[in-house]
Write a protein that holds these residues in place. Sequence first.
Motif, mmCIF file in Angstrom:
data_model
loop_
_atom_site.group_PDB
_atom_site.id
_atom_site.type_symbol
_atom_site.label_atom_id
_atom_site.label_comp_id
_atom_site.label_asym_id
_atom_site.label_seq_id
_atom_site.Cartn_x
_atom_site.Cartn_y
_atom_site.Cartn_z
ATOM 1 N N ARG A 98 0.815 -1.215 0.000
ATOM 2 C CA ARG A 98 0.000 0.000 0.000
ATOM 3 C C ARG A 98 0.851 1.270 0.000
ATOM 4 O O ARG A 98 0.530 2.248 -0.679
ATOM 5 N N ASN A 99 1.944 1.263 0.756
ATOM 6 C CA ASN A 99 2.780 2.463 0.865
ATOM 7 C C ASN A 99 4.129 2.317 0.153
ATOM 8 O O ASN A 99 5.019 3.150 0.326
ATOM 9 N N ALA A 100 4.268 1.259 -0.627
ATOM 10 C CA ALA A 100 5.537 1.026 -1.324
ATOM 11 C C ALA A 100 5.691 1.987 -2.499
ATOM 12 O O ALA A 100 4.718 2.333 -3.181
ATOM 13 N N GLU A 101 6.914 2.414 -2.722
ATOM 14 C CA GLU A 101 7.218 3.278 -3.851
ATOM 15 C C GLU A 101 8.165 2.549 -4.792
ATOM 16 O O GLU A 101 9.201 2.033 -4.369
ATOM 17 N N ALA A 102 7.791 2.481 -6.060
ATOM 18 C CA ALA A 102 8.612 1.788 -7.041
ATOM 19 C C ALA A 102 8.273 2.296 -8.434
ATOM 20 O O ALA A 102 7.204 2.876 -8.663
ATOM 21 N N ASP A 103 9.184 2.053 -9.355
ATOM 22 C CA ASP A 103 8.972 2.445 -10.744
ATOM 23 C C ASP A 103 8.361 1.327 -11.570
ATOM 24 O O ASP A 103 7.721 1.583 -12.589
ATOM 25 N N MET A 104 8.560 0.097 -11.135
ATOM 26 C CA MET A 104 8.003 -1.028 -11.889
ATOM 27 C C MET A 104 7.912 -2.280 -11.024
ATOM 28 O O MET A 104 8.666 -2.450 -10.064
ATOM 29 N N LEU A 105 6.970 -3.127 -11.378
ATOM 30 C CA LEU A 105 6.877 -4.485 -10.846
ATOM 31 C C LEU A 105 7.492 -5.398 -11.899
ATOM 32 O O LEU A 105 7.192 -5.270 -13.091
ATOM 33 N N VAL A 106 8.334 -6.321 -11.459
ATOM 34 C CA VAL A 106 8.982 -7.241 -12.390
ATOM 35 C C VAL A 106 8.686 -8.674 -11.965
ATOM 36 O O VAL A 106 9.172 -9.132 -10.922
ATOM 37 N N PRO A 107 7.864 -9.401 -12.721
ATOM 38 C CA PRO A 107 7.596 -10.801 -12.365
ATOM 39 C C PRO A 107 8.833 -11.668 -12.542
ATOM 40 O O PRO A 107 9.581 -11.499 -13.514
ATOM 41 N N VAL A 108 9.064 -12.566 -11.584
ATOM 42 C CA VAL A 108 10.154 -13.532 -11.720
ATOM 43 C C VAL A 108 9.757 -14.513 -12.817
ATOM 44 O O VAL A 108 8.700 -15.143 -12.731
ATOM 45 N N PRO A 109 10.555 -14.649 -13.866
ATOM 46 C CA PRO A 109 10.146 -15.477 -15.015
ATOM 47 C C PRO A 109 9.928 -16.945 -14.653
ATOM 48 O O PRO A 109 10.712 -17.533 -13.914
ATOM 49 N N ASN A 110 8.866 -17.509 -15.183
ATOM 50 C CA ASN A 110 8.641 -18.948 -15.100
ATOM 51 C C ASN A 110 9.395 -19.629 -16.237
ATOM 52 O O ASN A 110 9.671 -19.018 -17.266
ATOM 53 N N GLY A 111 9.723 -20.899 -16.051
ATOM 54 C CA GLY A 111 10.339 -21.655 -17.137
ATOM 55 C C GLY A 111 9.389 -21.785 -18.315
ATOM 56 O O GLY A 111 8.170 -21.881 -18.138
ATOM 57 N N LYS A 112 9.926 -21.771 -19.516
ATOM 58 C CA LYS A 112 9.083 -21.805 -20.715
ATOM 59 C C LYS A 112 8.244 -23.074 -20.786
ATOM 60 O O LYS A 112 7.105 -23.058 -21.251
ATOM 61 N N GLU A 113 8.808 -24.198 -20.317
ATOM 62 C CA GLU A 113 8.064 -25.462 -20.331
ATOM 63 C C GLU A 113 6.838 -25.376 -19.430
ATOM 64 O O GLU A 113 5.740 -25.803 -19.790
ATOM 65 N N GLY A 114 7.013 -24.786 -18.238
ATOM 66 C CA GLY A 114 5.892 -24.636 -17.321
ATOM 67 C C GLY A 114 4.822 -23.717 -17.865
ATOM 68 O O GLY A 114 3.618 -23.980 -17.715
ATOM 69 N N VAL A 115 5.240 -22.623 -18.506
ATOM 70 C CA VAL A 115 4.288 -21.686 -19.096
ATOM 71 C C VAL A 115 3.481 -22.367 -20.191
ATOM 72 O O VAL A 115 2.263 -22.181 -20.299
ATOM 73 N N GLN A 116 4.153 -23.179 -21.010
ATOM 74 C CA GLN A 116 3.458 -23.872 -22.085
ATOM 75 C C GLN A 116 2.443 -24.871 -21.540
ATOM 76 O O GLN A 116 1.342 -25.014 -22.078
ATOM 77 N N LYS A 117 2.798 -25.555 -20.436
ATOM 78 C CA LYS A 117 1.886 -26.556 -19.861
ATOM 79 C C LYS A 117 0.629 -25.920 -19.292
ATOM 80 O O LYS A 117 -0.482 -26.403 -19.502
ATOM 81 N N ARG A 118 0.803 -24.830 -18.516
ATOM 82 C CA ARG A 118 -0.367 -24.224 -17.877
ATOM 83 C C ARG A 118 -1.043 -23.162 -18.729
ATOM 84 O O ARG A 118 -2.171 -22.745 -18.441
#
Length: 230
Positions: A98-118
């Motif tokens: 709620r009170n955090a200050e940042a310029d961007m959120l960066v998702p930690v990348p999932n493995g490509k195989e996992g992304v393809q499965k789900r």
Amino acid sequence: MFKSLKNYERFRRVVSLVAPNRCPFCGEVLDNSDYWCGECIRHLPFIHGIVPPPENISELFVCCSYSGRARGAVLMLKYGGLVYPADAFAKMMSEKLRNAEADMLVPVPNGKEGVQKRGFSSSELISERLSMRVGIPTMNALSAVSGKREQKSLSASARRRNALHSFFVNGRVKVRGKRIILIDEVTTTGSTLSAAGELLLKAGAKDVSAAVFAKTVEFTHGRGKYGAKG
């Protein structure tokens, strides 16, 4: 990606007419405006204390311990192909930020195989939902290398080595001088967050913090670290 939370909530109402909205922690059918049931919210293993961040991370925001109903919801998102846990995670995580200050959120990348499965990246899905609530844009500043190994079967030391060689900084996203919050659904040893933070700091990021829905904690006689409930 939806441009506003209002438009997304309208979309959720329409989708619920075809696929009922359910509590991600127990599966109970909910009203289309709800994100969890009253029973589960009373029994989730919330973390209330300050959680020490891993190396290269300035601050770590955590909602729950990775146990009980919280763990079940994470597994549904990661391996069950269900997307509605991401909505609940993002809503809870937005309170932590709620009170955090940042310029961007960066998702930690999932493995490509996992992304393809789900069919989707779980961390990116959470990050996009979170962006609408906190007003901080999601940027894919990190990418996964081809053949990225899953962390779950590795030791703590091997996790860190693997993570350092699993990601690279996306040159199309400017990170120099930026304040970044890494986003993931769960952290265990913190090695993945630490490695991702190291890569971003070396690329010139001003600060790297992290927010996750759940973290593995130790329990003794039903009491967990950082105020987590058993």
